[in-house]
Design a protein around this motif. Structure first.
Motif, PDB file in Angstrom:
ATOM      1  N   GLU A  81      -0.951  -2.789 -76.621  1.00  0.00           N
ATOM      2  CA  GLU A  81      -2.385  -2.866 -76.354  1.00  0.00           C
ATOM      3  C   GLU A  81      -2.649  -2.438 -74.910  1.00  0.00           C
ATOM      4  O   GLU A  81      -1.978  -2.883 -73.984  1.00  0.00           O
ATOM      5  N   ASN A  82      -3.601  -1.555 -74.735  1.00  0.00           N
ATOM      6  CA  ASN A  82      -3.949  -0.987 -73.428  1.00  0.00           C
ATOM      7  C   ASN A  82      -2.856  -0.084 -72.856  1.00  0.00           C
ATOM      8  O   ASN A  82      -2.895   0.248 -71.660  1.00  0.00           O
ATOM      9  N   GLY A  83      -1.905   0.321 -73.686  1.00  0.00           N
ATOM     10  CA  GLY A  83      -0.889   1.263 -73.248  1.00  0.00           C
ATOM     11  C   GLY A  83      -1.462   2.655 -73.057  1.00  0.00           C
ATOM     12  O   GLY A  83      -2.574   2.955 -73.504  1.00  0.00           O
ATOM     13  N   THR A  84      -0.709   3.509 -72.377  1.00  0.00           N
ATOM     14  CA  THR A  84      -1.203   4.852 -72.054  1.00  0.00           C
ATOM     15  C   THR A  84      -0.160   5.918 -72.362  1.00  0.00           C
ATOM     16  O   THR A  84       1.048   5.662 -72.308  1.00  0.00           O
ATOM     17  N   ILE A  85      -0.656   7.125 -72.652  1.00  0.00           N
ATOM     18  CA  ILE A  85       0.197   8.300 -72.832  1.00  0.00           C
ATOM     19  C   ILE A  85      -0.260   9.385 -71.862  1.00  0.00           C
ATOM     20  O   ILE A  85      -1.449   9.699 -71.784  1.00  0.00           O
ATOM     21  N   ASP A  86       0.686   9.951 -71.135  1.00  0.00           N
ATOM     22  CA  ASP A  86       0.465  11.174 -70.370  1.00  0.00           C
ATOM     23  C   ASP A  86       1.169  12.292 -71.119  1.00  0.00           C
ATOM     24  O   ASP A  86       2.380  12.210 -71.367  1.00  0.00           O
ATOM     25  N   THR A  87       0.429  13.321 -71.499  1.00  0.00           N
ATOM     26  CA  THR A  87       1.031  14.428 -72.225  1.00  0.00           C
ATOM     27  C   THR A  87       0.754  15.741 -71.501  1.00  0.00           C
ATOM     28  O   THR A  87      -0.373  15.993 -71.067  1.00  0.00           O
ATOM     29  N   GLN A 110      -6.762   6.358 -74.453  1.00  0.00           N
ATOM     30  CA  GLN A 110      -5.444   6.026 -73.907  1.00  0.00           C
ATOM     31  C   GLN A 110      -4.578   7.257 -73.669  1.00  0.00           C
ATOM     32  O   GLN A 110      -3.499   7.148 -73.091  1.00  0.00           O
ATOM     33  N   ILE A 111      -5.049   8.420 -74.122  1.00  0.00           N
ATOM     34  CA  ILE A 111      -4.276   9.652 -74.006  1.00  0.00           C
ATOM     35  C   ILE A 111      -4.870  10.527 -72.904  1.00  0.00           C
ATOM     36  O   ILE A 111      -6.040  10.911 -72.967  1.00  0.00           O
ATOM     37  N   THR A 112      -4.058  10.846 -71.911  1.00  0.00           N
ATOM     38  CA  THR A 112      -4.472  11.734 -70.823  1.00  0.00           C
ATOM     39  C   THR A 112      -3.720  13.048 -70.932  1.00  0.00           C
ATOM     40  O   THR A 112      -2.478  13.066 -70.945  1.00  0.00           O
ATOM     41  N   GLN A 113      -4.467  14.133 -71.017  1.00  0.00           N
ATOM     42  CA  GLN A 113      -3.870  15.470 -71.067  1.00  0.00           C
ATOM     43  C   GLN A 113      -3.688  16.002 -69.648  1.00  0.00           C
ATOM     44  O   GLN A 113      -4.571  15.851 -68.805  1.00  0.00           O
ATOM     45  N   HIS A 114      -2.557  16.653 -69.419  1.00  0.00           N
ATOM     46  CA  HIS A 114      -2.283  17.307 -68.147  1.00  0.00           C
ATOM     47  C   HIS A 114      -1.966  18.762 -68.452  1.00  0.00           C
ATOM     48  O   HIS A 114      -1.043  19.061 -69.214  1.00  0.00           O
TER      49      HIS A 114
END
Length: 213
Positions: A81-87, A110-114
């Motif tokens: 819960e409240n975890g994040t992904i950097d992709t 929760q998903i951040t695109q780079h």
């Protein structure tokens, strides 16, 4: 190279968890509109990624190589819960396609695109990671690994895709084939590096699971 017969591969898929509807749509549209759809993780490997992520229940995930976001969404299924992904991906033309499916999911925020080169972006990420999936730019797998290991929480898991490289790891090396040469070195590095313990699974095109000690 097919490591399993089509019949056995179909049996394995049919006796694994069903592909979620959103991923069925993503799979279909990738094959309809995007070049090199074989790069997609697909149903079986996607369920492998999903269940590994659920077992780990990570707070933080890093993915190197987004493509159309299929594996990203599989990994997201196990997020705490409240975890994040950097992709990270360097294909600008895929950015909006990825976002469309991320926004259809429950993990949109929760998903951040780079967008850019992973070797430039990874050092700027001020996080410690529980789970990492390396699936892009085979020639830099070793560089990614050395950048990522110090950023891992103890007991964190690094997944590395395509490590059997269509069986080329067993063939006589073509001196001009840089990707195969690097993957051979990478596989040996994962076996020998005292910072990790590793098992290589013959899943699809080879998936290595490395646990950070």
């Amino acid at each position: 190279m097919h490591f399993l017969s089509d019949e056995l591969d179909n049996y394995v898929t049919q006796h694994s968890e069903n592909e979620p509807e959103l991923l069925i749509q993503l799979n279909r549209e990738t094959h309809q509109k995007i070049l090199q759809p074989r790069m997609l993780s697909g149903h079986f490997q996607g369920r492998v990624l999903s269940i590994l992520s659920k077992i780990i229940n990570p707070n933080t995930i890093l993915e190197v190589g987004t493509y159309t976001g299929y594996a990203t969404l599989c990994l997201a299924e196990g997020l705490a819960e409240n975890g994040t992904i950097d992709t990270i991906d360097n294909e600008e033309e895929l950015f909006d396609f990825q976002r469309k499916y991320f926004d259809k999911s429950q993990w949109s925020s929760q998903i951040t695109q780079h967008l850019g080169d992973g070797l430039d972006i990874i050092p700027t990420l001020n996080k410690k990671y529980d789970l990492v999936f390396i699936d892009a730019d085979k020639e830099n797998y070793i560089n990614y690994f050395h950048l990522i290991v110090p950023m891992m929480n103890k007991g964190g898991i690094i997944l590395s895709d395509n490590v059997l490289w269509s069986g080329k790891v067993l063939e006589e090396l073509n001196p001009k084939d840089v990707s195969t040469k690097v993957l051979l070195e990478y596989n040996q590095l994962l076996k020998d590096d005292p910072r990790v313990e590793t098992v290589l699974f013959p899943i699809r095109d080879g998936l290595t699971v490395s646990r950070v000690l």
